[in-house]
Enzyme design. Structure first.
Site, PDB file in Angstrom:
ATOM      1  N   ASP A  95       0.822  -1.212   0.000  1.00 44.44           N
ATOM      2  CA  ASP A  95       0.000   0.000   0.000  1.00 44.44           C
ATOM      3  C   ASP A  95       0.855   1.261   0.000  1.00 44.44           C
ATOM      4  OD1 ASP A  95      -2.330  -1.421  -0.018  1.00 44.44           O
ATOM      5  OD2 ASP A  95      -2.788  -1.155   2.095  1.00 44.44           O
TER       6      ASP A  95
ATOM      7  N   ASP B 121       8.460   3.532   8.493  1.00 42.89           N
ATOM      8  CA  ASP B 121       7.919   3.409   9.862  1.00 42.89           C
ATOM      9  C   ASP B 121       7.320   2.044  10.155  1.00 42.89           C
ATOM     10  OD1 ASP B 121       5.483   3.602   8.499  1.00 42.89           O
ATOM     11  OD2 ASP B 121       4.691   5.211   9.748  1.00 42.89           O
TER      12      ASP B 121
ATOM     13  N   CYS C  95       0.898   5.075  11.858  1.00 46.65           N
ATOM     14  CA  CYS C  95       0.305   5.582  10.622  1.00 46.65           C
ATOM     15  C   CYS C  95      -0.934   6.461  10.868  1.00 46.65           C
ATOM     16  CB  CYS C  95      -0.095   4.425   9.712  1.00 46.65           C
ATOM     17  SG  CYS C  95       1.226   3.305   9.276  1.00 46.65           S
TER      18      CYS C  95
END
Length: 386
Positions: free
Chosen positions: A224, A230, A369
């Protein structure tokens, strides 16, 4: 209204991106609702988002942004929760790490132009992680306004930038070092007309860093975002990096972890220090089930999420709050070990594992996120700043 800045870049004005463990004024979060990305009309994900917000609110204030259709529901859920406010904001989805501003801060005496403007924000461009061909959904027009709206609400200076970049693709140590991945920032679906050197130059002058460490790839299965850093690794303090790891040499993640370990082992940070690497085992591997996939309504406007898809699950995808670590828990055999590793890495923080975080990774990310820290104003030495 926030000041508009176009003539000079942040580093020329003394701004830099602080490390995530430096003091925060608050945390920003969006609210999930689109049924073509979150199962069962986002109901299960909303409960986990709420639990994440409540966990963070024990350490610092949280602002949750919800659409007009969801505002009253979220307000009712949070009205008796201390340290949480709810504001109305339109958005395409709820990934505020990537759509919110990257906050930067000036330390020291204010100039006449920037009095009381010691915190500002970078407003990168956003194209849904890949644009018309590779993006996760086909309309990101509202998401591309989120950073601007947040900076207007806070009356902070806005540094607009033409580069397409998401906050989850960068990590900094607050002392001049940035880590990112080539898989993401050099992907032709972001900035095809820019070279690696040009992108690195922009990172340096907008984040206030002097050293960029490029890892080849991100976490396996993180299609994605095209390999956001991260999900793979993060700084836990200057010169110390926490790295997603797996012991199974037959797993495709193993090669990526070893690859990153090699680069980090042979790198120095902006101050010339060798980097210490702490390994944290990835969960699973985890896969989307038939039942979970059936709960997602295919609209033709977002990427499909079929059963059997390997989930980009990682314990590195956590949030550093003021004195707290809010991390994902997946109901997996590695949860306890992850807690232990995080506790050792952050001995002065309280580690909170949020159960049910699988619901967030089903939508394509995790706790880091969906959060965006806003740094506190710098402490000014009034005696010497007259």
């Amino acid at each position: 209204m926030a000041k508009k800045v176009s003539l000079r870049n942040p580093s020329e004005l003394g701004f830099h991106m602080p490390a995530e463990w430096e003091p925060h004024l608050q945390c920003w979060m969006g609210w999930p609702e689109r049924p073509d990305n979150w199962r069962e009309n986002a109901g299960p994900a909303q409960m986990v988002f709420a639990n994440v917000a409540i966990a963070i609110s024990k350490f610092e204030p949280v602002t949750i942004c919800a659409s007009s259709a969801q505002y009253e529901k979220v307000f009712q859920m949070m009205q008796h929760k201390l340290n949480i406010r709810v504001v109305e904001m339109s958005m395409n989805d709820s990934w505020f790490r990537d759509t919110g501003p990257t906050f930067v801060r000036r330390d020291g005496k204010s100039s006449s132009v920037f009095q009381e403007q010691e915190v500002a924000g970078i407003d990168w461009q956003f194209n849904s992680w890949g644009g018309p061909e590779d993006g996760c959904y086909d309309d990101w027009s509202l998401d591309n306004l989120v950073a601007k709206k947040i900076l207007e609400l806070e009356r902070h200076t806005r540094f607009p930038h033409h580069i397409i970049l998401e906050g989850g693709s960068i990590h900094v140590d607050g002392e001049g070092t940035c880590i990112t991945t080539e898989e993401c920032l050099l992907n032709p679906n972001r900035n095809p007309d820019m070279s690696k050197e040009e992108i690195e130059h922009e990172l340096k002058i907008y984040l206030g860093v002097t050293k960029v460490i490029w890892l080849p790839r991100g976490l396996y299965g993180d299609d994605d975002t095209n390999g956001h850093v991260d999900n793979l690794c993060c700084f836990v303090k200057p010169a110390v990096v926490l790295l997603s790891w797996i012991n199974d040499e037959s797993d495709p993640q193993y090669e990526r972890s070893v690859e990153a370990f090699s680069v980090l082992s042979n790198a120095t940070d902006a101050k010339g220090r060798k980097i210490e690497i702490v390994k944290i085992h990835v969960p699973g591997p985890l896969y989307m089930t038939e039942k979970e996939a059936e709960g997602i309504i295919e609209s033709g406007h977002a990427v499909p999420r079929p059963p059997g898809t390997r989930l980009a699950a990682s314990y590195v995808n956590f949030y550093i709050a003021n004195g707290g670590i809010v991390a994902p828990a997946f109901g997996d055999k590695w949860d306890q070990e992850a807690y232990d590793v995080l506790k050792r890495a952050f001995p002065n923080h309280e580690v909170v594992m949020v159960q049910g975080s699988r619901e967030i990774v089903l939508g394509g990310g995790n706790i880091h996120c969906i959060t965006q820290q806003q740094p506190a104003l710098p402490v000014v030495d009034v005696k010497n700043n007259i």
